[in-house]
Design an enzyme around this catalytic site. Structure first.
Site, mmCIF file in Angstrom:
data_model
loop_
_atom_site.group_PDB
_atom_site.id
_atom_site.type_symbol
_atom_site.label_atom_id
_atom_site.label_comp_id
_atom_site.label_asym_id
_atom_site.label_seq_id
_atom_site.Cartn_x
_atom_site.Cartn_y
_atom_site.Cartn_z
ATOM 1 N N HIS A 163 40.389 28.177 -22.591
ATOM 2 C CA HIS A 163 39.028 27.693 -22.636
ATOM 3 C C HIS A 163 38.589 27.250 -24.027
ATOM 4 O O HIS A 163 37.924 26.228 -24.186
ATOM 5 C CB HIS A 163 38.109 28.809 -22.144
ATOM 6 C CG HIS A 163 36.661 28.467 -22.163
ATOM 7 N ND1 HIS A 163 36.174 27.336 -21.553
ATOM 8 C CD2 HIS A 163 35.592 29.079 -22.716
ATOM 9 C CE1 HIS A 163 34.857 27.287 -21.732
ATOM 10 N NE2 HIS A 163 34.493 28.312 -22.445
ATOM 11 N N ARG A 194 35.789 38.533 -22.794
ATOM 12 C CA ARG A 194 36.647 37.617 -22.049
ATOM 13 C C ARG A 194 38.121 37.997 -22.069
ATOM 14 O O ARG A 194 38.796 37.938 -21.044
ATOM 15 C CB ARG A 194 36.488 36.214 -22.634
ATOM 16 C CG ARG A 194 35.125 35.673 -22.364
ATOM 17 C CD ARG A 194 34.882 34.370 -23.057
ATOM 18 N NE ARG A 194 33.575 33.871 -22.630
ATOM 19 C CZ ARG A 194 33.042 32.731 -23.025
ATOM 20 N NH1 ARG A 194 33.698 31.971 -23.881
ATOM 21 N NH2 ARG A 194 31.878 32.343 -22.586
#
Lengths: 218, 251, 647
Positions: free
Chosen positions: C411, C340
């Protein structure tokens, strides 16, 4: 009693009444074969299963079963309606139903209309007290007098009631099938179609008689 | 765009409540419906008024917190969409929009648009689970599950417990919520041992909470933001009757 | 003395950490833990705050073991905790695919994925337990995706080259949470758990140095009450909302953790924040949150931007030759599946380069045209249907026709309260599980590992390790009128009164938005010394303004959502400062923490293992005063730190 069971009671009693309605409609259609056919059929009903049963014995059995069904159906409906009312004490200021068919939304008032009509109907064509002819056993003449053009208001009441029954049956059949757990994703559409066709045929069958009399076809 | 809002305001459970009119002049079509309420609330706070209380959390359509009836429809006019995912592009400039709480006796209003949906938790407590204490599980592959069963279980399990079904139902019934859990667990082999007791207990709790009975109008399935199919109610009925039969057998 | 002049205190030591062969450490720790007599368990009362995967599973499991449990959540139902929003899946080293997976490989991948900033022992335990989690969830009726043969399906997920991710369409978190929720509800019904929904923890009660309870506010009535017990478990999630815009739920907050931090629990590695590459871009000023599109989309979607700057043609009109599939180009081995942090930064770089797409140029394409052509629309719909639907609802665009636009967003937060191997914080009796602790993901979390960690902590680790504390300390009843209890209650009441009495000119949200802007600007995907110093100047100013100029309508004795938010923002205004300080002090780049000053010639994150192979645990010394840094040195015996390479 749990709501699910009350619904089951409504489904089963509804089915009994529906079976009766189908037979009733088939009997009514005898009018198209002349006075003898209809009056004969009426007489046959009274002698059914004789001598095992006394005269009109079977008829009374049917009447009792129907009466019990009607009472159970209505009681269950009242209990459920009261629960439904209690379940929404404050109403929406702005709410339009989006899905429920007209039939589904009119089940309760439709039921009341049908119940009132049944009372009138029994006094009219069973007891004969409200019938312009009112001769016991003379079914054909009684019907003919009832639906004569001059007696149009009886015809109108009958038509309204039958159409109401049609709507009631249309949602009722589908609802009963769902209540006894017969519907699933695959059959849902077919069952709804079946309910519609059934309701239309039943309505047409019942309407045939008054229209035939009023327009002089029999 | 500009919208005119008619919002249900109710200070507390005991307050009678009423519809109050508000205007939001600077809304954007890309806003979500809750963002519209955010803007309204910022306006109200700066004007010294009490902002509108409403439940919301994830704002991505999965937690089930948001609960309002918009122009007569739970979660508003878009199909398969929760309020938080409803965007103003589905409304027109100058529209008047009515906003009310989910209405049900079993969902008493706490304040404004916030209702108490604890009844749903209590229905799950009554039996909406599989008893599998931690550590007691066999290997995950010990029991294969036919794919169509697993898929149907999943479809039912997608319920987010928002209560839109109850809000939409003319009878205030929670049958769709109930049927969804019955179908989810009943469709899996792991759910079989408790299948009968589960449905019996959950139906009893559903009624005790004051939810109405189902009349199969189908309003719930249309309002459901997760498109739980109506046949889960048929499944519920089937399982309930089967459970009664089984109880008679064993009695 | 400035906040920046932090001091370095004694190293923090993990006393519960087992040694010996890594494969048997968890086994031996479990054996080493003292057992609590079943009769005593009934007397012991454990307070669990939060009902997500970690908190829900812990509360249920503790009650199954016989403890008395009180469970708290701010939502109206435990089922709404934000774990429910996790989409992609959960990792487990089952090796059902026979593709070379093993506990050791999951362990290895997780340590490496965390950029060598996690504890080996913890990660190995996590990998071992991963297998039991799947068994447990299947037994509970979690409807995982299955194949036609009836067995569980697996897919590969960001950063992994084996298929070890179990999933339930795009709603894995929801299904796992409902499993834990149902187990919890079962225990509520059985009387083992008392549930307090719509209750928010506002203070930790510490008596004689031990955590003995919490002060919670009933969000409906405003009643402030203390709840006392033998131990407190925080399962209160991450602090991503310090950035205002994040994929977290609106209610997610750091208050429980921050209150515990103020009472002595060290806060570790706050600067490790994960920016998720596949979120729906911001559409305007009104934006209240960001929506994640599951990373699983990167399995089949291809990420690209136009070759040419400012190319604003319809994406479908841009010919293949004029597209830059930048992840595939830069990382040929992993392509679109790089971890990510790498994917996020690559997207940021192409946007900084002026090649971003959509409003403001803050977006890149995620294109499914190739897979739709290869597998057909129905197959793609079966895999991603609900995600496509969600995208279309939010943006009004159809991803079957036009490529999605995505942009990175905050996130997940790897940092959190420091805990030892037993998941106990530096305050005895205070345990921290799930995203709320710092332990298992190091500087970067791999996809599908959050659900794994939450459930590992809640179902299997904490219920075992908490016994050591409870058995050692025995059951001691705390008096409801003890001075520490009364003081905690009074502090909470006073804070609320202060907030309500300010009567300023700005709303709570306006402060939160501004804080978020500072954080994203200066402490987001790329951090610099100058930027962080600027943030460290601005945050205290904003905090002071908050306490002088916030306006909160209403009272404290009713449902008052502005007041709830104000308390949370007040704590974010303190955490934000620590986060920036941690980022400033860590001059290396690692995982989700990228310092522009520390990169390889190719622009990749460059760690400084010699100086920073430690977890930074910060001790609170007062609002705005310099904290004390306690280091926990990390030892790598099994996975040798190397420069991560996904080329």
């Amino acid at each position: 009693m749990p709501s699910v069971l009350l619904k089951y009671v409504m489904a089963v009693t509804g089915a009994i009444m529906l079976l009766y309605l189908v037979l009733h409609m088939i009997g009514n259609l005898k009018i198209f074969f002349g006075p003898e056919a209809l009056d004969g059929y009426s007489e046959w009903l009274r002698t059914l299963l004789e001598p095992a049963l006394p005269r009109t014995g079977m008829l009374w059995i049917v009447r009792v079963v129907l009466a019990v069904s009607v009472v159970a159906h209505i009681v269950a409906a009242i209990v459920l309606a009261r629960r439904a009312r209690a379940a929404r004490p404050v109403r929406y200021a702005h709410r339009q139903p989006v899905q429920g068919s007209y039939a589904a939304r009119t089940m309760r008032w439709g039921g009341v209309i049908i119940a009132l009509f049944v009372v009138y109907h029994l006094l009219d064509l069973t007891a004969g007290t409200l019938n312009p002819n009112g001769v016991p056993g003379a079914v054909y003449d009684n019907v003919a007098a009832d639906f004569a053009p001059s007696h149009w208001y009886a015809t109108l009441a009958y038509v309204i009631a039958v159409v109401t029954v049609g709507f009631h049956v249309r949602h009722g059949v589908w609802s009963a099938l769902q209540t006894i757990g017969l519907s699933n994703a695959a059959t849902q559409h077919a069952l709804k179609t079946f309910a519609l066709v059934f309701a239309v045929l039943l309505t047409a069958g019942f309407l045939a008689v008054p229209f035939a009399v009023t327009f002089g076809l029999v | 765009m500009k919208v005119h809002l008619k919002v249900w305001r109710q200070r507390s459970a005991g307050d009678p409540g009423k519809i109050v009119n508000y205007d939001v002049a600077d809304a954007s079509p890309d806003m979500s419906f809750l963002e519209l309420l955010d803007v309204l609330n910022e306006q109200l706070v700066l004007a010294g008024e009490d902002p509108v209380a409403f439940d919301h959390d994830c704002r991505e359509g999965i937690c089930g917190a948001c609960s309002m009836v918009i122009d007569g429809q739970p979660h508003g006019p878009e199909k398969a969409t929760t309020t938080c995912q409803l965007h103003l592009r589905h409304f027109r400039d100058g529209d008047t929009i009515t906003i009310e709480p989910f209405r049900a006796g079993a969902f008493p209003v706490i304040k404004d648009l916030v209702v108490d949906r604890g009844a749903f938790d209590r229905i799950i407590q009554a039996g909406g689970y599989i008893s599998a204490p931690t550590g007691a599980a066999p290997d995950a592959h010990a029991t294969p599950v036919p794919k169509d069963h697993a898929d149907r279980a999943f479809t039912a399990a997608a319920c987010i417990g928002c209560g839109a079904c109850v809000a939409a139902c003319p009878n205030g019934s929670a049958s769709l919520f109930l049927g969804a859990k019955i179908t989810h667990l009943g469709e899996l082999p792991q759910g079989q041992p408790e299948r009968d007791s589960r449905v019996t207990a959950m139906v009893a709790q559903h009624d005790a909470e004051g939810f109405g009975g189902c009349t199969n109008t189908g309003e719930c399935a249309v309002a459901c933001p997760k498109e739980i199919p109506l046949d889960v109610i048929s499944q519920l009925n089937r399982d309930y009757l089967a459970a009664r039969k089984a109880r008679r057998r064993s009695a | 003395m400035s906040y920046l002049d932090y001091t370095v205190g004694a190293p923090v030591v993990d006393r519960a950490a087992p040694d010996g062969p890594i494969e048997t450490r968890w086994e031996r720790r479990r054996f080493g833990v003292k057992l609590v007599n079943p009769a005593n368990k009934r007397k012991m009362h454990i307070i669990v705050v939060g009902t997500g995967l970690a908190g829900g599973s812990a509360a249920a499991t503790l009650a199954e073991l016989g403890y008395r449990v009180s469970s708290f959540c701010y939502q109206d139902s435990p089922r709404r905790a934000h774990s429910i929003a996790a989409q992609g899946g959960i990792n487990a080293a089952k090796n059902y695919r026979n593709d070379g997976d093993s506990v050791y490989r999951l362990f290895y991948d997780t340590v490496k994925g965390g950029d060598f900033r996690a504890r080996e022992s913890n990660v190995h335990r996590l990998a071992e337990i991963s297998r039991q989690i799947i068994d447990q969830c299947v037994a509970q009726g979690v409807p995982f995706a299955r194949e036609y043969g009836g067995l569980l399906d697996n897919r590969s997920f960001g950063g992994a080259q084996v298929s070890r991710t179990f999933y339930a369409r795009g709603q894995t978190g929801q299904q796992l949470l409902l499993g834990a929720y149902q187990a919890l509800e079962r225990q509520i019904d059985a009387g083992g758990v008392t549930m307090y929904p719509r209750h928010e923890m506002l203070e930790l009660i510490v008596v004689d140095g031990h955590a003995r309870g919490i002060v919670a506010r009933d969000l409906i009535t405003g009643e402030i009450r203390s709840h006392l017990g033998d131990a407190v478990v925080l399962a209160t999630g991450g602090y991503g909302n310090v950035f205002y815009l994040s994929t977290n739920a609106k209610g997610c907050n750091v208050t429980a953790n921050w209150r515990a931090h103020r009472k002595g629990a060290y806060f570790a590695n706050p600067c490790y924040t994960q920016i998720h590459p596949t979120c729906i871009p911001v559409s305007g000023e009104h934006q209240s949150k960001l929506t994640l599109m599951s990373e699983s989309l990167r399995n089949d979607g291809r990420v690209w931007v136009p070759e040419r700057k400012g190319d604003d043609r319809n994406p479908n009109d841009i010919p293949e030759g004029e597209r830059d599939y930048f992840l595939e180009r830069q990382y040929p081995a992993f392509g679109n599946l790089v971890p990510r942090d790498i994917a996020s930064r690559a997207a940021k770089n192409v946007c900084d380069d002026g090649r971003g797409v959509g409003p403001g140029g803050l977006g890149v394409y995620l294109d499914f045209a190739e897979v739709i052509a290869r597998l057909g629309r129905p197959a793609v719909a079966a895999k991603y249907g609900n995600l496509f639907q969600m995208y279309q609802r939010i943006t009004g665009e159809d991803p079957y026709q036009v490529p999605m636009r995505i942009y990175p967003a905050v996130h997940y937060t790897m940092g959190g309260l420091w805990v030892d191997y037993d998941l106990q914080s530096t305050v005895p009796g205070l345990f921290v599980i799930g995203e709320a602790n710092f332990s298992d993901h190091g500087a970067n979390r791999l996809g599908a590992s959050a659900l794994m960690q939450g459930l590992a902590d809640g179902y299997f680790v904490l219920p075992n390790t908490i016994g050591e504390y409870l058995a050692t300390n025995g059951h001691i009843q705390v008096d409801q009128d003890a001075p520490e209890v009364k003081q905690a209650e009074a502090d909470v009441a006073e804070r609320i009164d202060t907030l309500l009495s300010i009567g300023g000119e700005r709303t709570v949200d306006s402060f939160h938005r501004e804080l978020g802007h500072i954080m994203w600007e200066h402490c987001g995907m790329e951090r610099t010394d100058a930027g962080l110093r600027k943030a460290l100047d601005r945050i205290p100013e904003l905090r002071n303004e908050f306490w002088e100029n916030v306006r909160i309508p209403g009272t404290g004795v009713e449902l008052n959502q502005s007041l709830e938010r104000a308390g949370r923002v007040a704590d974010f205004l303190e955490l934000g400062e620590l986060l920036c300080l941690d980022a400033l002090h860590r001059t290396e780049s690692c995982g989700g923490h990228f310092r522009a000053e520390s990169q390889t010639p190719e622009g990749e994150a460059a760690r400084d293992d010699a100086s920073f192979t430690y977890a930074a645990a910060w001790e609170y010394t007062g609002r705005g005063t310099a904290p004390i840094l306690h280091k926990e040195d990390l030892v790598f015996e099994h996975v040798t730190p190397s420069q991560r390479s996904y080329k």
